[in-house]
Scaffold this motif. Structure first.
Motif, mmCIF file in Angstrom:
data_model
loop_
_atom_site.group_PDB
_atom_site.id
_atom_site.type_symbol
_atom_site.label_atom_id
_atom_site.label_comp_id
_atom_site.label_asym_id
_atom_site.label_seq_id
_atom_site.Cartn_x
_atom_site.Cartn_y
_atom_site.Cartn_z
ATOM 1 N N GLY A 197 -14.976 20.607 7.440
ATOM 2 C CA GLY A 197 -16.407 20.901 7.459
ATOM 3 C C GLY A 197 -17.143 19.613 7.780
ATOM 4 N N TYR A 198 -18.380 19.723 8.225
ATOM 5 C CA TYR A 198 -19.085 18.549 8.756
ATOM 6 C C TYR A 198 -20.160 17.967 7.849
ATOM 7 C CZ TYR A 198 -22.018 15.687 11.739
ATOM 8 O OH TYR A 198 -22.743 14.653 12.243
ATOM 9 N N SER A 199 -20.874 18.853 7.156
ATOM 10 C CA SER A 199 -22.128 18.425 6.527
ATOM 11 C C SER A 199 -21.926 17.824 5.129
ATOM 12 C CB SER A 199 -23.058 19.639 6.445
ATOM 13 O OG SER A 199 -24.356 19.260 6.764
ATOM 14 N N PRO A 226 -12.424 20.589 17.089
ATOM 15 C CA PRO A 226 -13.760 20.013 16.930
ATOM 16 C C PRO A 226 -13.806 18.733 16.073
ATOM 17 C CG PRO A 226 -13.758 22.352 16.354
ATOM 18 C CD PRO A 226 -12.328 21.928 16.463
ATOM 19 N N GLU A 227 -14.985 18.170 15.991
ATOM 20 C CA GLU A 227 -15.304 17.066 15.069
ATOM 21 C C GLU A 227 -15.117 17.599 13.640
ATOM 22 O OE1 GLU A 227 -19.497 16.158 15.457
ATOM 23 O OE2 GLU A 227 -19.306 14.229 14.429
ATOM 24 N N PHE A 228 -14.522 16.808 12.732
ATOM 25 C CA PHE A 228 -14.307 17.224 11.340
ATOM 26 C C PHE A 228 -13.810 18.675 11.291
ATOM 27 C CE2 PHE A 228 -17.086 14.135 8.606
ATOM 28 C CZ PHE A 228 -16.468 13.063 9.219
ATOM 29 N N ILE A 260 -17.397 11.566 20.482
ATOM 30 C CA ILE A 260 -17.609 12.510 19.387
ATOM 31 C C ILE A 260 -19.102 12.833 19.287
ATOM 32 C CG2 ILE A 260 -17.271 12.962 16.923
ATOM 33 C CD1 ILE A 260 -14.996 10.947 16.905
ATOM 34 N N CYS A 261 -19.431 14.032 19.682
ATOM 35 C CA CYS A 261 -20.771 14.619 19.522
ATOM 36 C C CYS A 261 -21.932 13.682 19.852
ATOM 37 C CB CYS A 261 -20.894 15.201 18.119
ATOM 38 S SG CYS A 261 -22.056 16.578 18.058
ATOM 39 N N MET A 262 -22.485 13.012 18.838
ATOM 40 C CA MET A 262 -23.657 12.160 19.048
ATOM 41 C C MET A 262 -23.405 11.064 20.089
ATOM 42 S SD MET A 262 -26.802 11.766 17.919
ATOM 43 C CE MET A 262 -28.043 10.492 18.141
ATOM 44 N N ASP A 263 -22.128 10.735 20.348
ATOM 45 C CA ASP A 263 -21.807 9.769 21.405
ATOM 46 C C ASP A 263 -22.417 10.204 22.745
ATOM 47 O OD1 ASP A 263 -20.328 7.894 19.940
ATOM 48 O OD2 ASP A 263 -18.437 8.963 20.218
ATOM 49 N N ARG A 284 -12.974 6.046 16.830
ATOM 50 C CA ARG A 284 -14.045 6.173 15.832
ATOM 51 C C ARG A 284 -15.383 6.375 16.537
ATOM 52 N NH1 ARG A 284 -11.234 1.035 12.882
ATOM 53 N NH2 ARG A 284 -9.755 2.242 11.639
ATOM 54 N N LYS A 285 -16.160 7.303 16.005
ATOM 55 C CA LYS A 285 -17.457 7.623 16.613
ATOM 56 C C LYS A 285 -18.324 6.369 16.707
ATOM 57 C CE LYS A 285 -20.939 11.307 15.838
ATOM 58 N NZ LYS A 285 -21.249 12.444 14.948
ATOM 59 N N SER A 286 -18.955 6.173 17.844
ATOM 60 C CA SER A 286 -19.772 4.970 18.052
ATOM 61 C C SER A 286 -21.241 5.204 17.704
ATOM 62 C CB SER A 286 -19.684 4.523 19.517
ATOM 63 O OG SER A 286 -18.349 4.257 19.860
ATOM 64 N N MET A 332 -16.791 18.085 18.784
ATOM 65 C CA MET A 332 -18.211 18.108 18.435
ATOM 66 C C MET A 332 -18.534 18.999 17.233
ATOM 67 S SD MET A 332 -19.762 17.189 21.744
ATOM 68 C CE MET A 332 -20.904 18.405 22.335
ATOM 69 N N ALA A 333 -19.684 18.661 16.618
ATOM 70 C CA ALA A 333 -20.339 19.556 15.657
ATOM 71 C C ALA A 333 -21.803 19.550 16.067
ATOM 72 C CB ALA A 333 -20.153 19.062 14.229
ATOM 73 N N TRP A 334 -22.071 20.093 17.235
ATOM 74 C CA TRP A 334 -23.402 20.020 17.868
ATOM 75 C C TRP A 334 -24.244 21.196 17.390
ATOM 76 C CZ3 TRP A 334 -24.605 16.262 21.750
ATOM 77 C CH2 TRP A 334 -25.894 16.383 22.295
ATOM 78 N N LEU A 335 -25.488 20.905 17.079
ATOM 79 C CA LEU A 335 -26.356 21.915 16.469
ATOM 80 C C LEU A 335 -26.971 22.878 17.483
ATOM 81 C CD1 LEU A 335 -26.052 19.772 14.223
ATOM 82 C CD2 LEU A 335 -28.478 20.069 13.731
#
Ligand code: GLN
Length: 424
Positions: free
Chosen positions: A67-69, A61-63, A186-189, A137-139, A220-223
């Motif tokens: 951990g992500y937050s 996953p992402e991070f 990456i996720c938000m992308d 790198r995340k865009s 991803m770290a999708w909510l």
């Protein structure tokens, strides 16, 4: 003259629940998951050859380990590293060696440029030999990234090549090396830029369609929708109430509010995920329960964000009427590339009769007592097939194969054998 190659790949997605500030534990627990996985691939008696071949590619996953937050530059400062100095890079090298595979993993990157320190949300790719082959790198950044001054990828979305020796098969049955056009999102992308861009631009999917990506890898770290976001809009009392409700629900699932469950799900059986309508489907349950089952609300949403890759009958109509040609030639279409929702001036559907693979590895678990992640890591094949009646924009669409998903709430690994065509 071009030929069709049949590509056979074995992929593994590793779903984790890393907690901020607990790097050591996160890494140790990931190794215990990987060892369980390795035991399943190996016969019980030691010294024998592996009966089941190891994966060609593993995606984290992402991070994945940190951990992500993170909430400030100071908060993240001891977890950011130059790519080759990152614990995530060393970890990925070990994984690549252990399984003789490519490894893709998300990590916080520190980069120095002209005396300035720049921070990125990145994903690195390590070859089976342990060499760094790409760093993305995340865009498009998400809310929390702004809290620690993360930079956007100055290059925007990118493609790169991944070579899989002997994994292509010619029409006469010869095995040859195959190099796949690959991208990372990456996720938000996958979302509209800053949640502000028009939904129908489908930026990431359109980029991949226009660049003919064959393999799309998404750490991803999708909510999950039960997350409590935008805390500033609540009063102190409302906040506490919401957090207590979330904690109650987690207790009912026997999960601690912080920490990781250590209850692994290993899905190695090549079974598909049942299709489920976005709305009105009896199986779509938006609450955070049944942790071993995927969150179909998000699975459907992710498929929707790849709409340029799925079959849609309306495009034929647009094509006949010359609508797309007009739209793409308009001056104000700066935002658009050479396609719109999968259609171009040249073809009703640019992706018709092509194949592409989407590997989406999401994290699971809870952070801050407020952010619930949706897990449901999954493997998808867009097969480019056409049906004149197709109008579904979710998992009911026949042109996307749901090759399997992990559950929404458990750490685990999903292993899948892929077969798809590429043209060379
Ligand atoms: N759009 C994603 C979400 O809502 C973004 C999260 C992320 O980038 N990690 O979950």
């Amino acid at each position: 003259m071009s030929i069709r190659l049949l590509v056979k790949l074995r992929v593994a997605l590793v779903q984790l629940n890393p907690q901020v500030g607990r790097l050591e534990q996160n890494i140790a627990r990931t190794w215990s998951l990987l060892r369980k996985f390795q035991e399943k691939l190996q016969p019980a008696q030691t010294g024998e050859k592996m009966t089941t071949p190891t994966p060609d590619l593993m995606v984290f996953p992402e991070f994945a380990l940190t951990g992500y937050s993170f909430h400030s530059k100071e908060h993240i400062s001891s977890f950011v590293h130059k790519t080759k100095e990152s614990p995530s890079f060393h970890f990925a090298q070990q994984v690549s060696k252990m399984f003789s595979c490519y490894t893709v993993i998300g990590y916080p990157e520190r980069h120095e440029k002209e005396g300035k320190v720049l921070l990125y949300n990145s994903a690195l790719v390590v070859s089976p030999k342990g060499e760094l082959v790409f760093n993305y790198r995340k865009s498009f950044l998400y809310d929390t990234e702004y809290e620690w001054d993360c930079e956007e990828n100055p290059n925007g979305f990118e493609t790169f090549s991944l070579t899989f020796p002997g994994k292509g098969q010619t029409p006469t049955g010869d095995k040859i090396d195959v190099t796949l056009k690959t991208s990372i999102g990456i996720c938000m992308d996958l979302s509209p830029y800053k949640f502000e861009a028009p939904f129908n631009l489908f930026e990431f999917a359109s980029f991949n369609l226009e660049n003919r990506s064959e393999l799309m890898i998404c750490p991803m770290a999708w909510l999950h929708s039960s997350s409590i976001t935008k805390m500033d809009k609540y009063t102190e009392e409302e906040k506490l109430e919401k957090m207590a409700a979330l904690e109650d629900n987690l207790k009912r699932q026997s999960l601690p509010i912080f920490g990781s469950q250590n209850d692994f799900q290993l899905d190695l059986d090549n079974s598909n995920t049942p299709r489920t309508m976005s709305r009105d489907g009896p199986d779509v349950d938006p609450t955070y329960g049944k942790l071993e089952e995927p969150d179909m609300t998000n699975v459907n949403y992710w498929i929707l964000r790849f709409l340029p890759f799925i079959d849609l009958n309306i495009r034929e109509e647009w094509y006949k009427q010359g609508i797309i040609k007009k739209l793409l030639s308009r001056e104000q279409s700066d935002l658009l590339g050479s396609t719109y929702m999968g259609a171009s001036a040249r073809a009703a559907w640019e992706f018709a009769n092509c194949n592409a693979i989407l590997l989406l590895t999401n994290r699971c678990g809870v952070e801050d007592g407020t952010t619930v992640y949706a897990g449901s890591s999954g493997v998808y094949k867009f097969n480019g097939s056409m049906d004149p009646n197709e109008s579904n924009i979710d998992s009911m669409n026949g042109s996307v194969a749901l090759l399997g998903n992990l559950g929404k709430g458990k750490e685990g690994i999903i292993l899948r054998d892929l077969e798809f065509d590429v043209t060379r």
